[in-house]
Design a protein around this motif. Structure first.
Motif, PDB file in Angstrom:
ATOM      1  N   GLY A  76       0.813  -1.212   0.000  1.00 49.97           N
ATOM      2  CA  GLY A  76       0.000   0.000   0.000  1.00 49.97           C
ATOM      3  C   GLY A  76       0.840   1.252   0.000  1.00 49.97           C
ATOM      4  O   GLY A  76       2.075   1.202  -0.098  1.00 49.97           O
ATOM      5  N   ASP A  77       0.154   2.405   0.141  1.00 52.81           N
ATOM      6  CA  ASP A  77       0.860   3.681   0.145  1.00 52.81           C
ATOM      7  C   ASP A  77       0.908   4.246   1.559  1.00 52.81           C
ATOM      8  O   ASP A  77       0.618   3.539   2.533  1.00 52.81           O
ATOM      9  N   LEU A  78       1.259   5.501   1.678  1.00 51.63           N
ATOM     10  CA  LEU A  78       1.453   6.122   2.983  1.00 51.63           C
ATOM     11  C   LEU A  78       0.115   6.569   3.577  1.00 51.63           C
ATOM     12  O   LEU A  78      -0.251   7.743   3.539  1.00 51.63           O
ATOM     13  N   GLY A  79      -0.592   5.628   4.161  1.00 49.62           N
ATOM     14  CA  GLY A  79      -1.859   5.932   4.811  1.00 49.62           C
ATOM     15  C   GLY A  79      -1.712   5.928   6.317  1.00 49.62           C
ATOM     16  O   GLY A  79      -0.605   5.849   6.864  1.00 49.62           O
ATOM     17  N   ASP A  80      -2.833   6.031   7.020  1.00 48.69           N
ATOM     18  CA  ASP A  80      -2.820   6.002   8.483  1.00 48.69           C
ATOM     19  C   ASP A  80      -2.486   4.599   8.982  1.00 48.69           C
ATOM     20  O   ASP A  80      -2.932   3.598   8.424  1.00 48.69           O
ATOM     21  N   LEU A  81      -1.714   4.549  10.058  1.00 44.97           N
ATOM     22  CA  LEU A  81      -1.309   3.284  10.651  1.00 44.97           C
ATOM     23  C   LEU A  81      -1.895   3.151  12.055  1.00 44.97           C
ATOM     24  O   LEU A  81      -2.367   4.123  12.638  1.00 44.97           O
ATOM     25  N   THR A  82      -1.848   1.940  12.582  1.00 47.82           N
ATOM     26  CA  THR A  82      -2.245   1.745  13.968  1.00 47.82           C
ATOM     27  C   THR A  82      -1.163   2.338  14.873  1.00 47.82           C
ATOM     28  O   THR A  82      -0.002   2.435  14.493  1.00 47.82           O
ATOM     29  N   ARG A  83      -1.541   2.720  16.070  1.00 49.97           N
ATOM     30  CA  ARG A  83      -0.625   3.411  16.972  1.00 49.97           C
ATOM     31  C   ARG A  83       0.553   2.553  17.414  1.00 49.97           C
ATOM     32  O   ARG A  83       1.605   3.070  17.774  1.00 49.97           O
ATOM     33  N   ASP A  84       0.378   1.244  17.413  1.00 47.60           N
ATOM     34  CA  ASP A  84       1.443   0.381  17.912  1.00 47.60           C
ATOM     35  C   ASP A  84       2.387  -0.097  16.810  1.00 47.60           C
ATOM     36  O   ASP A  84       3.242  -0.949  17.046  1.00 47.60           O
ATOM     37  N   ALA A  85       2.265   0.435  15.608  1.00 49.08           N
ATOM     38  CA  ALA A  85       3.139   0.027  14.505  1.00 49.08           C
ATOM     39  C   ALA A  85       4.532   0.630  14.674  1.00 49.08           C
ATOM     40  O   ALA A  85       4.685   1.770  15.118  1.00 49.08           O
ATOM     41  N   THR A  86       5.536  -0.163  14.327  1.00 52.58           N
ATOM     42  CA  THR A  86       6.920   0.315  14.307  1.00 52.58           C
ATOM     43  C   THR A  86       7.299   0.575  12.859  1.00 52.58           C
ATOM     44  O   THR A  86       7.249  -0.334  12.025  1.00 52.58           O
ATOM     45  N   ILE A  87       7.660   1.811  12.560  1.00 51.06           N
ATOM     46  CA  ILE A  87       7.940   2.224  11.185  1.00 51.06           C
ATOM     47  C   ILE A  87       9.438   2.207  10.923  1.00 51.06           C
ATOM     48  O   ILE A  87      10.214   2.771  11.692  1.00 51.06           O
ATOM     49  N   LEU A  88       9.844   1.576   9.843  1.00 48.01           N
ATOM     50  CA  LEU A  88      11.243   1.559   9.434  1.00 48.01           C
ATOM     51  C   LEU A  88      11.357   2.058   7.995  1.00 48.01           C
ATOM     52  O   LEU A  88      10.884   1.406   7.063  1.00 48.01           O
ATOM     53  N   LEU A  89      11.949   3.226   7.828  1.00 48.77           N
ATOM     54  CA  LEU A  89      12.235   3.730   6.490  1.00 48.77           C
ATOM     55  C   LEU A  89      13.484   3.037   5.965  1.00 48.77           C
ATOM     56  O   LEU A  89      14.492   2.940   6.666  1.00 48.77           O
ATOM     57  N   CYS A  90      13.423   2.565   4.741  1.00 54.89           N
ATOM     58  CA  CYS A  90      14.546   1.846   4.134  1.00 54.89           C
ATOM     59  C   CYS A  90      15.182   2.727   3.075  1.00 54.89           C
ATOM     60  O   CYS A  90      14.603   2.941   2.005  1.00 54.89           O
TER      61      CYS A  90
END
Length: 334
Positions: A76-90
């Motif tokens: 998917g694209d850059l949408g809203d995530l759940t609060r407990d998600a850990t985001i890693l930019l590559c």
């Protein structure tokens, strides 16, 4: 590869898997990304239950090409995530171009919602550009360290293989993603599981955030002479304001002539020549990775005169600083 079927007991009683969101930026490092996601996959296998889940995103939701030109489909694209998600930019090559306004806005919004955010390889640049590393400790691939330090002086840049500072994580690239993931796995589910994952990866030397990413000076130059290593370390730490050979020699307890002989014997060049090459190498990195003016690049590398800088640069690289920057920009636009 036939992985062992032994199930490793995990310490955590948390039954909800931790969700990772990998954001693949254009020209991302496939090694850095694969090292991270494979560590999570193997952790699930060793525990015989889903400790981790992951989703792949891109800015548009469309396929993304890695730095090796391999194309990846995403979820998917850059949408809203759940609060407990850990985001890693590559990140990877040409991180400045990959750090778009849309990406910056999205990552700022998600961080305000409390998400833990990390940058793999060069993606520390994107986090810093978004202001998410202000007053934080961070790391980035050593090749990008000079330009990063010039642009983000509010960030405490280290030479570590990875850094976790609060809810921010950064890695130096390559296999350092494994070290970061093993640290997270050990903290959440115990050392036994982390060690089992490392064994599966044939990863025998697990590094901590106290380990530095580059080889030691003796290993890098192939010479194990303590005084020579000490002088080179001083040179590398004093690029903007170079130290004279006489003072370098005095610092290590030898004469200038002895220092000259030492460099000639082991490196086949004078201390002055070696120092100049270090300064020009940093200048080249700044020209290619920042928008700093050529004059400011010259000053940052210890050249008081732009004309002297241009003359030395041309003698070493067979082109001028202006042409170097222009040809680099042309290559990136292809």
């Amino acid at each position: 590869m036939q992985e062992q079927r032994q199930v490793v007991e995990v310490l955590s009683e948390n039954t909800e898997p931790r969700q990772f969101v990998f954001v693949l930026l254009e020209k991302f490092s496939m090694l850095s990304f694969a090292s991270a996601i494979e560590s999570l996959r193997i952790a699930n296998r060793m525990a015989d239950k889903p400790l981790y889940t992951w989703t792949l995103l891109s800015e548009t939701g469309g396929p993304v090409k890695s730095s090796s030109n391999t194309e990846f489909n995403v979820d998917g694209d850059l949408g809203d995530l759940t609060r407990d998600a850990t985001i890693l930019l590559c990140g990877g090559m040409d991180i400045q171009a990959a750090t778009t306004k849309r990406l910056l806005g999205w990552i700022r919004r998600e961080s305000r919602r409390g998400s833990m955010v990390g940058g793999l390889c060069t993606a520390a640049f994107s986090l810093a550009k978004a202001g998410l590393l202000d007053s934080k400790r961070a790391t980035i691939h050593w090749e990008n360290a000079d330009s990063f330090a010039e642009e983000f002086d509010e960030v405490n840049l280290t030479k570590s293989v990875f850094v976790i500072d609060g809810n921010r994580m950064t890695t130096a690239g390559g296999t350092s993603s494994i070290d970061l993931m093993l640290k997270l796995i050990a903290d959440e589910h115990g050392e036994d599981l982390a060690n089992a994952v490392a064994d599966q990866l044939i990863y025998s030397s697990i590094r901590t955030d106290q380990d530095t990413q580059r080889l030691s000076v003796p290993t890098r130059i192939g010479v194990r002479h303590p005084k020579l290593s000490q002088v080179i370390q001083m040179m590398e730490a004093n690029i903007e304001e170079p130290i004279s050979p006489s003072l370098l020699a005095k610092e290590v307890g030898m004469s200038t002539r002895q220092l000259e002989r030492l460099f000639r014997r082991y490196l086949n060049r004078s201390p002055k020549r070696y120092y100049m090459e270090l300064r020009l190498q940093k200048a080249r990195n700044l020209l290619m990775q920042t928008d700093m003016s050529v004059i400011n690049v010259a000053l940052a590398c210890g050249f008081a005169s732009p004309s002297h800088f241009s003359k030395c640069y041309r003698a070493h690289y067979d082109t001028t600083p202006y042409r170097e920057r222009g040809s680099h920009a042309a290559r990136l636009s292809i």
